[in-house]
Design a protein around this motif. Structure first.
Motif, mmCIF file in Angstrom:
data_model
loop_
_atom_site.group_PDB
_atom_site.id
_atom_site.type_symbol
_atom_site.label_atom_id
_atom_site.label_comp_id
_atom_site.label_asym_id
_atom_site.label_seq_id
_atom_site.Cartn_x
_atom_site.Cartn_y
_atom_site.Cartn_z
ATOM 1 N N THR A 2 0.878 -1.162 0.017
ATOM 2 C CA THR A 2 -0.133 0.048 -0.088
ATOM 3 C C THR A 2 0.909 1.519 0.111
ATOM 4 O O THR A 2 1.830 1.161 0.731
ATOM 5 C CB THR A 2 -0.824 -0.040 1.214
ATOM 6 O OG1 THR A 2 -1.583 -1.157 1.436
ATOM 7 C CG2 THR A 2 -1.833 1.274 1.131
ATOM 8 N N GLY A 3 0.537 2.212 -0.820
ATOM 9 C CA GLY A 3 1.420 3.540 -0.832
ATOM 10 C C GLY A 3 0.853 4.382 -1.854
ATOM 11 O O GLY A 3 -0.107 3.972 -2.500
ATOM 12 N N THR A 4 1.722 5.441 -2.156
ATOM 13 C CA THR A 4 1.331 6.148 -3.470
ATOM 14 C C THR A 4 1.836 5.539 -4.852
ATOM 15 O O THR A 4 2.526 4.683 -4.578
ATOM 16 C CB THR A 4 1.944 7.677 -3.458
ATOM 17 O OG1 THR A 4 3.506 7.299 -3.382
ATOM 18 C CG2 THR A 4 1.579 8.171 -2.181
ATOM 19 N N HIS A 5 1.245 6.137 -6.050
ATOM 20 C CA HIS A 5 1.510 5.343 -7.173
ATOM 21 C C HIS A 5 2.917 5.496 -7.017
ATOM 22 O O HIS A 5 3.925 4.631 -7.677
ATOM 23 C CB HIS A 5 0.728 5.904 -8.429
ATOM 24 C CG HIS A 5 1.177 5.536 -9.608
ATOM 25 N ND1 HIS A 5 0.843 4.162 -10.293
ATOM 26 C CD2 HIS A 5 1.910 6.360 -10.736
ATOM 27 C CE1 HIS A 5 1.460 4.185 -11.242
ATOM 28 N NE2 HIS A 5 2.131 5.287 -11.657
ATOM 29 N N GLY A 6 3.597 6.669 -7.030
ATOM 30 C CA GLY A 6 5.016 7.113 -7.064
ATOM 31 C C GLY A 6 5.982 6.067 -6.252
ATOM 32 O O GLY A 6 7.057 5.545 -6.562
ATOM 33 N N GLU A 7 5.293 5.823 -4.971
ATOM 34 C CA GLU A 7 6.115 5.015 -4.208
ATOM 35 C C GLU A 7 6.288 3.460 -4.573
ATOM 36 O O GLU A 7 7.224 2.827 -4.732
ATOM 37 C CB GLU A 7 5.545 5.033 -2.651
ATOM 38 C CG GLU A 7 5.807 6.242 -2.021
ATOM 39 C CD GLU A 7 4.978 6.357 -0.734
ATOM 40 O OE1 GLU A 7 5.330 7.250 -0.021
ATOM 41 O OE2 GLU A 7 4.121 5.564 -0.595
ATOM 42 N N LEU A 8 4.958 3.118 -5.070
ATOM 43 C CA LEU A 8 4.912 1.656 -5.575
ATOM 44 C C LEU A 8 5.507 1.298 -6.935
ATOM 45 O O LEU A 8 6.184 0.309 -7.228
ATOM 46 C CB LEU A 8 3.439 1.138 -5.443
ATOM 47 C CG LEU A 8 2.646 1.212 -4.445
ATOM 48 C CD1 LEU A 8 1.209 0.820 -4.507
ATOM 49 C CD2 LEU A 8 3.378 0.082 -3.268
ATOM 50 N N TRP A 9 5.562 2.579 -7.755
ATOM 51 C CA TRP A 9 6.336 2.515 -8.802
ATOM 52 C C TRP A 9 7.832 2.005 -8.992
ATOM 53 O O TRP A 9 8.227 1.500 -9.809
ATOM 54 C CB TRP A 9 6.341 3.730 -9.798
ATOM 55 C CG TRP A 9 6.601 3.786 -11.312
ATOM 56 C CD1 TRP A 9 7.861 3.972 -11.738
ATOM 57 C CD2 TRP A 9 5.740 3.224 -12.032
ATOM 58 N NE1 TRP A 9 7.854 3.809 -13.156
ATOM 59 C CE2 TRP A 9 6.322 3.316 -13.554
ATOM 60 C CE3 TRP A 9 4.473 2.552 -12.427
ATOM 61 C CZ2 TRP A 9 6.058 2.779 -14.609
ATOM 62 C CZ3 TRP A 9 3.986 1.928 -13.577
ATOM 63 C CH2 TRP A 9 4.920 2.253 -14.540
#
Length: 578
Positions: A545-552
């Protein structure tokens, strides 16, 4: 027969109790006139021979004929009304239970099997009440005729009674065998209908994969078994008919011969001989009960088929309300240790997800990871096998239907067009919406441009329009926009739109539902990037779980959007397994 089918027939009979009482009353009057006619006719013959009172007895005969014809015609009319109402009851019951059980309900045969059941099995089951009444009424003349034959002459009554055990044996054998054959016939018929519906629904796939011959063979594969079941049923019918055509005439001849002997001995009159012959014919009318026994067998089998749907447990609602009432106040949603199983497969396993009030959350994952299942649970389309779901901090199972309807809206990848016209399909679930609300919602969903080009605009019939996938999705979004909501669940509802239109709709959604919680099932990186939080699902579990930028930064997460979409299964198309 199973208990559900029996209960269905009994419930239908109770619902038609008033009509059945009228049918019994009119049938009894008709039967009384029919039974009185031979005796009165015999008196008329004796009066004619004796030359005394013939006119009076003839008038009585004519009066009985008029009463019999009038009440018999009205009985047929009432029976037709009852059967139509019974069919409506069975269809409403089956359809209501299937819909009320929610999207998680699964029954053998799929939509095609249900279509066959709702048409053929309901029509068969609808015969039940009428057949029971007619069977009872058909026994009345037979029993009274037997009494009248004994009353006329002991020897005549004895001869007729000796043939009744043979008649009873024929009827019992037919009742047992026909019930089994009808059940088998309806099952095979349902299988054919189900496979045909599946083939029609996947016509484009069949054409593209050049598997027409294989699909045709699959659809018609049960036809030989269906034919054998039908042949067996007709052979049984022919057998019973042949037996009746032998037993009943012989019984009539025996009665007439005995009556002739008794007339020669001076024990009965000519009129009584005529009456005896008529009563013998009525008594052998027991053969008509074969028809009603057959109808009862079909009704039993039809009710058994419908029982599959009637036994589905309905979705139960509580009386709890959601905290707060302002549409601008978002609702949180939470899954706690949730497990969902489908057809022996675990779709979600021990999932914990907390969606805070307000903002936008994206559910991301490969096909089959459980995204749509999570969205459906958050809107309480069904309940998990284990764990709990909370909406606005309140257990979803305890919420009232009205609370959910007021505060939660869905938009799906393949929205169904329900209602009579375009306006109806947009206001589905919002009965108080005005035409101005519809126009506003269509504008937000960028659907107004193509709706206004239709022949009758918003009043264009939904059955007369051909829409692209993107246009249907925009109508589904307009349905979500037409009323204020506190929790908006978008299940891949923009997958058929170009990115520019999707972006415009997303901005409109953000502006129109400011403060509401938005949960989207995302297949595009651009959709996930616009979310405040991304929940990455993998094989039925939360992987990150996280922001899209973090998971990217994670290779596995990037691979979801960089690889071509996986082929979707029929269950995926129904929004059931993702």
């Amino acid at each position: 027969m199973g208990g559900t089918g029996t209960r269905l027939l009994r419930t239908a009979a109770r619902a038609q109790a008033a009509g059945a009482a009228v049918l019994v009353a009119t049938g009894c009057v008709s039967a009384a006139a029919q039974l009185a006619l031979p005796a009165v006719l015999g008196k008329a013959v004796d009066a004619l021979i004796g030359g005394i009172g013939f006119g009076r007895w003839l008038a009585a005969c004519l009066a009985l004929v008029v009463v019999y014809v009038a009440f018999e015609a009205y009985s047929d009319y009432r029976a037709g009304v009852m059967q139509a109402r019974s069919a409506l009851f069975f269809r409403r019951t089956a359809a209501g239970r299937l819909v009320g059980a929610g999207p998680r309900a699964r029954t053998d045969g799929g939509p095609g099997g249900f279509a066959a059941c709702i048409l053929e099995s309901a029509a068969a089951a609808a015969m039940g009440t009428n057949a029971a009444v007619w069977l009872a009424l058909s026994l009345l003349p037979a029993l009274v005729s037997l009494f009248m034959l004994w009353w006329t002459d002991v020897w005549i009554g004895l001869v007729f009674s000796c043939g009744l055990p043979v008649v009873a044996w024929c009827l019992r054998s037919f009742a047992v065998d026909s019930s089994l054959l009808v059940t088998r016939y309806l099952e095979e018929q349902s299988t054919v209908s189900s496979r045909l519906a599946e083939a029609l629904g996947g016509a484009r796939t069949i054409a593209a994969s050049h598997t027409l011959e294989r699909e045709v063979a699959r659809v018609v594969e049960p036809l030989p078994r269906l034919r054998r079941s039908g042949d067996a049923l007709w052979r049984l019918q022919a057998k019973v008919t042949a037996q009746s055509n032998v037993v009943f005439p012989l019984l009539n001849i025996a009665v007439l011969a005995t009556a002739g002997l008794e007339l020669g001995r001076g024990r009965i009159s000519s009129g009584q001989l005529l009456a005896a012959s008529e009563y013998a014919a009525m008594g052998t009318g027991l053969g008509m009960t074969v028809l009603f026994v057959n109808q009862l067998a079909r009704a039993r089998s039809g009710a058994e088929q419908l029982g599959t749907y009637a036994a589905l447990p309905p979705m139960e609602y509580g009386a709890a309300e959601l905290p707060g009432s302002a549409p601008s106040t978002g609702l949180g949603a939470e899954l706690r240790d949730v497990t969902v199983r489908r057809a022996g497969r675990t779709v979600l396993s021990g999932v914990d997800i907390a969606v805070p009030p307000g903002g936008m959350v994206a559910l991301v994952g490969r096909s089959g990871s459980g995204k749509s299942t999570v969205a459906a649970l958050m809107g309480r389309l069904f309940d998990p096998d284990r764990g709990s779901v909370l909406i606005g901090g309140v257990p979803a199972r305890t919420l009232s239907r009205a609370a959910l309807r007021r505060s939660v809206v869905f938009a799906f990848e393949r929205p169904e067009l329900i209602g009579d016209d375009i306006a109806d399909t947009i206001v589905a679930g919002a009965p108080n919406a005005t035409l101005d609300d519809v126009v506003r919602a269509a504008g937000l969903a960028r659907a107004a441009s193509f709706i206004e080009k239709m022949p009758d605009g918003y009043r264009t019939g939904v059955e007369s329009v051909v829409l692209s996938g993107g246009e249907m999705q925009r109508l589904g979004l307009a349905r979500a926009f037409v009323r204020p909501a506190r929790l908006v669940l978008l299940d891949d509802a923009t997958s058929s739109l170009d990115m520019a239109t999707e972006y415009e709709i997303d901005r409109a959604l953000a502006a129109d539902t400011s403060g509401a919680t938005r949960v989207i099932v995302a297949h595009r990186a651009s959709s996930a990037a616009r979310a405040d939080t991304v929940v990455w699902l993998d094989a039925g579990q939360v992987r990150a779980t996280g922001t899209h930028g973090e998971l990217w930064e994670l290779p596995g997460y990037r691979a979801i959007f960089q690889e071509p979409p996986e082929p979707r299964t029929p269950l995926d198309a129904a929004g059931a397994t993702r």
